[in-house]
Design a protein around this motif. Structure first.
Motif, PDB file in Angstrom:
ATOM      1  N   ARG A  40      50.120  29.592  13.914  1.00 48.14           N
ATOM      2  CA  ARG A  40      50.174  29.105  12.521  1.00 48.14           C
ATOM      3  C   ARG A  40      50.658  27.664  12.469  1.00 48.14           C
ATOM      4  O   ARG A  40      50.118  26.834  11.743  1.00 48.14           O
ATOM      5  CB  ARG A  40      51.088  29.991  11.679  1.00 48.14           C
ATOM      6  CG  ARG A  40      50.390  31.165  11.042  1.00 48.14           C
ATOM      7  CD  ARG A  40      51.243  31.817   9.967  1.00 48.14           C
ATOM      8  NE  ARG A  40      52.549  32.285  10.417  1.00 48.14           N
ATOM      9  CZ  ARG A  40      52.762  33.436  11.037  1.00 48.14           C
ATOM     10  NH1 ARG A  40      51.756  34.256  11.296  1.00 48.14           N
ATOM     11  NH2 ARG A  40      53.974  33.783  11.414  1.00 48.14           N
ATOM     12  N   GLN A  41      51.708  27.347  13.239  1.00 45.17           N
ATOM     13  CA  GLN A  41      52.246  25.991  13.266  1.00 45.17           C
ATOM     14  C   GLN A  41      51.193  25.004  13.772  1.00 45.17           C
ATOM     15  O   GLN A  41      51.034  23.908  13.227  1.00 45.17           O
ATOM     16  CB  GLN A  41      53.493  25.925  14.145  1.00 45.17           C
ATOM     17  CG  GLN A  41      54.679  26.654  13.567  1.00 45.17           C
ATOM     18  CD  GLN A  41      55.811  26.825  14.582  1.00 45.17           C
ATOM     19  OE1 GLN A  41      55.666  26.554  15.775  1.00 45.17           O
ATOM     20  NE2 GLN A  41      56.945  27.310  14.101  1.00 45.17           N
ATOM     21  N   ALA A  42      50.465  25.387  14.805  1.00 44.76           N
ATOM     22  CA  ALA A  42      49.420  24.517  15.356  1.00 44.76           C
ATOM     23  C   ALA A  42      48.300  24.305  14.337  1.00 44.76           C
ATOM     24  O   ALA A  42      47.814  23.188  14.155  1.00 44.76           O
ATOM     25  CB  ALA A  42      48.864  25.106  16.651  1.00 44.76           C
ATOM     26  N   ARG A  43      47.872  25.383  13.662  1.00 47.16           N
ATOM     27  CA  ARG A  43      46.832  25.256  12.620  1.00 47.16           C
ATOM     28  C   ARG A  43      47.286  24.336  11.501  1.00 47.16           C
ATOM     29  O   ARG A  43      46.533  23.477  11.045  1.00 47.16           O
ATOM     30  CB  ARG A  43      46.467  26.626  12.054  1.00 47.16           C
ATOM     31  CG  ARG A  43      45.305  27.294  12.760  1.00 47.16           C
ATOM     32  CD  ARG A  43      44.758  28.472  11.970  1.00 47.16           C
ATOM     33  NE  ARG A  43      45.725  29.539  11.733  1.00 47.16           N
ATOM     34  CZ  ARG A  43      46.054  30.478  12.612  1.00 47.16           C
ATOM     35  NH1 ARG A  43      45.479  30.505  13.785  1.00 47.16           N
ATOM     36  NH2 ARG A  43      46.942  31.404  12.307  1.00 47.16           N
ATOM     37  N   ALA A 122      51.558  22.550  22.380  1.00 43.94           N
ATOM     38  CA  ALA A 122      50.375  21.922  22.969  1.00 43.94           C
ATOM     39  C   ALA A 122      49.303  22.937  23.352  1.00 43.94           C
ATOM     40  O   ALA A 122      48.117  22.719  23.095  1.00 43.94           O
ATOM     41  CB  ALA A 122      50.776  21.091  24.189  1.00 43.94           C
ATOM     42  N   GLU A 123      49.696  24.039  23.926  1.00 41.28           N
ATOM     43  CA  GLU A 123      48.725  25.047  24.357  1.00 41.28           C
ATOM     44  C   GLU A 123      47.902  25.562  23.169  1.00 41.28           C
ATOM     45  O   GLU A 123      46.682  25.697  23.247  1.00 41.28           O
ATOM     46  CB  GLU A 123      49.464  26.208  25.023  1.00 41.28           C
ATOM     47  CG  GLU A 123      48.579  27.364  25.400  1.00 41.28           C
ATOM     48  CD  GLU A 123      49.363  28.547  25.945  1.00 41.28           C
ATOM     49  OE1 GLU A 123      48.725  29.599  26.144  1.00 41.28           O
ATOM     50  OE2 GLU A 123      50.589  28.437  26.158  1.00 41.28           O
ATOM     51  N   TYR A 124      48.554  25.814  22.052  1.00 40.21           N
ATOM     52  CA  TYR A 124      47.872  26.358  20.872  1.00 40.21           C
ATOM     53  C   TYR A 124      47.043  25.287  20.158  1.00 40.21           C
ATOM     54  O   TYR A 124      45.951  25.572  19.665  1.00 40.21           O
ATOM     55  CB  TYR A 124      48.891  27.008  19.938  1.00 40.21           C
ATOM     56  CG  TYR A 124      49.619  28.118  20.651  1.00 40.21           C
ATOM     57  CD1 TYR A 124      49.032  29.367  20.816  1.00 40.21           C
ATOM     58  CD2 TYR A 124      50.859  27.892  21.228  1.00 40.21           C
ATOM     59  CE1 TYR A 124      49.664  30.371  21.515  1.00 40.21           C
ATOM     60  CE2 TYR A 124      51.500  28.889  21.932  1.00 40.21           C
ATOM     61  CZ  TYR A 124      50.902  30.124  22.081  1.00 40.21           C
ATOM     62  OH  TYR A 124      51.532  31.115  22.791  1.00 40.21           O
ATOM     63  N   GLU A 125      47.565  24.062  20.126  1.00 38.85           N
ATOM     64  CA  GLU A 125      46.795  22.955  19.553  1.00 38.85           C
ATOM     65  C   GLU A 125      45.518  22.734  20.357  1.00 38.85           C
ATOM     66  O   GLU A 125      44.439  22.569  19.790  1.00 38.85           O
ATOM     67  CB  GLU A 125      47.653  21.683  19.539  1.00 38.85           C
ATOM     68  CG  GLU A 125      48.867  21.786  18.650  1.00 38.85           C
ATOM     69  CD  GLU A 125      49.995  20.850  19.021  1.00 38.85           C
ATOM     70  OE1 GLU A 125      51.051  20.943  18.386  1.00 38.85           O
ATOM     71  OE2 GLU A 125      49.843  20.030  19.946  1.00 38.85           O
ATOM     72  N   ARG A 127      43.894  24.861  22.200  1.00 39.50           N
ATOM     73  CA  ARG A 127      42.948  25.964  21.968  1.00 39.50           C
ATOM     74  C   ARG A 127      42.151  25.739  20.692  1.00 39.50           C
ATOM     75  O   ARG A 127      40.938  25.948  20.661  1.00 39.50           O
ATOM     76  CB  ARG A 127      43.681  27.297  21.881  1.00 39.50           C
ATOM     77  CG  ARG A 127      44.120  27.829  23.216  1.00 39.50           C
ATOM     78  CD  ARG A 127      44.765  29.178  23.048  1.00 39.50           C
ATOM     79  NE  ARG A 127      45.388  29.604  24.293  1.00 39.50           N
ATOM     80  CZ  ARG A 127      46.148  30.665  24.405  1.00 39.50           C
ATOM     81  NH1 ARG A 127      46.396  31.429  23.349  1.00 39.50           N
ATOM     82  NH2 ARG A 127      46.676  30.985  25.562  1.00 39.50           N
ATOM     83  N   LEU A 128      42.829  25.309  19.634  1.00 43.44           N
ATOM     84  CA  LEU A 128      42.146  25.056  18.366  1.00 43.44           C
ATOM     85  C   LEU A 128      41.179  23.883  18.473  1.00 43.44           C
ATOM     86  O   LEU A 128      40.153  23.851  17.799  1.00 43.44           O
ATOM     87  CB  LEU A 128      43.169  24.805  17.253  1.00 43.44           C
ATOM     88  CG  LEU A 128      43.984  26.025  16.840  1.00 43.44           C
ATOM     89  CD1 LEU A 128      45.150  25.621  15.952  1.00 43.44           C
ATOM     90  CD2 LEU A 128      43.102  27.050  16.144  1.00 43.44           C
ATOM     91  N   LEU A 129      41.508  22.913  19.323  1.00 44.21           N
ATOM     92  CA  LEU A 129      40.643  21.743  19.519  1.00 44.21           C
ATOM     93  C   LEU A 129      39.559  22.002  20.568  1.00 44.21           C
ATOM     94  O   LEU A 129      38.684  21.162  20.768  1.00 44.21           O
ATOM     95  CB  LEU A 129      41.480  20.536  19.951  1.00 44.21           C
ATOM     96  CG  LEU A 129      42.436  19.983  18.899  1.00 44.21           C
ATOM     97  CD1 LEU A 129      43.446  19.040  19.540  1.00 44.21           C
ATOM     98  CD2 LEU A 129      41.655  19.280  17.797  1.00 44.21           C
ATOM     99  N   HIS A 130      39.648  23.138  21.279  1.00 42.74           N
ATOM    100  CA  HIS A 130      38.721  23.466  22.378  1.00 42.74           C
ATOM    101  C   HIS A 130      38.735  22.358  23.437  1.00 42.74           C
ATOM    102  O   HIS A 130      37.692  21.935  23.930  1.00 42.74           O
ATOM    103  CB  HIS A 130      37.297  23.692  21.859  1.00 42.74           C
ATOM    104  CG  HIS A 130      37.228  24.710  20.776  1.00 42.74           C
ATOM    105  ND1 HIS A 130      37.413  26.057  21.009  1.00 42.74           N
ATOM    106  CD2 HIS A 130      37.036  24.580  19.445  1.00 42.74           C
ATOM    107  CE1 HIS A 130      37.326  26.716  19.865  1.00 42.74           C
ATOM    108  NE2 HIS A 130      37.107  25.852  18.899  1.00 42.74           N
TER     109      HIS A 130
END
Length: 151
Positions: A40-43, A122-125, A127-130
């Protein structure tokens, strides 16, 4: 003579108390955020970003001048060659090491952007950026400075 010593002692006591107040922007939590919370924070961060850039610091932040970052890859935002990255408060991350390569999630702009986050998600960001920054934009101290990829 006693009065100046009392004032000096009070000033020293106040100075000792200041570091705790100066860290007001530090986030203290009683537990590590859960994986859904990190997602959620990354989104949220990426939804608020003006630009996401893989770049290299070519001029570090100076007293009255923002850092200058050469963009090697713009994942989101304006496709410009350089981004000025300032510091609004001591809570914003400061770009101080020339030659350092980073993935920057920036807010603000278009003249000066800011880097208000750390890299805890960073890992979750990524993933969202592919786009895994460890593979597509690794930084290793001592790497030679190279120009941007040819288009």
């Amino acid at each position: 003579m006693i009065r100046p010593l009392i004032v000096l002692a009070l000033l020293c006591a106040m100075e000792a108390a200041l570091p705790a107040a100066a860290r007001a922007c530090a986030v203290l939590t009683s537990r590590e955020p859960s994986i859904p919370e990190k997602r959620r924070q990354a989104r949220l961060l990426l939804s608020q970003a003006s630009a996401v850039v893989d770049g290299e610091i070519v001029r570090p932040l100076q007293r009255h001048q923002p850092a200058l970052v050469r963009a090697y890859r713009v994942l989101r935002g304006p496709g410009q060659a350089f981004f000025a990255v300032g510091q609004r408060t001591s809570c914003d991350n400061a770009l101080t090491r020339q030659g350092e390569r980073l993935r920057l999630i920036l807010v603000g702009g278009p003249d000066v952007y800011f880097l208000p986050v750390d890299y805890a998600n960073a890992e979750y960001e990524d993933r969202l950026l592919h786009s895994d920054r460890r593979k597509t934009w690794p930084f290793r101290p001592g790497d030679p400075v190279v120009g941007p990829p040819s288009h």
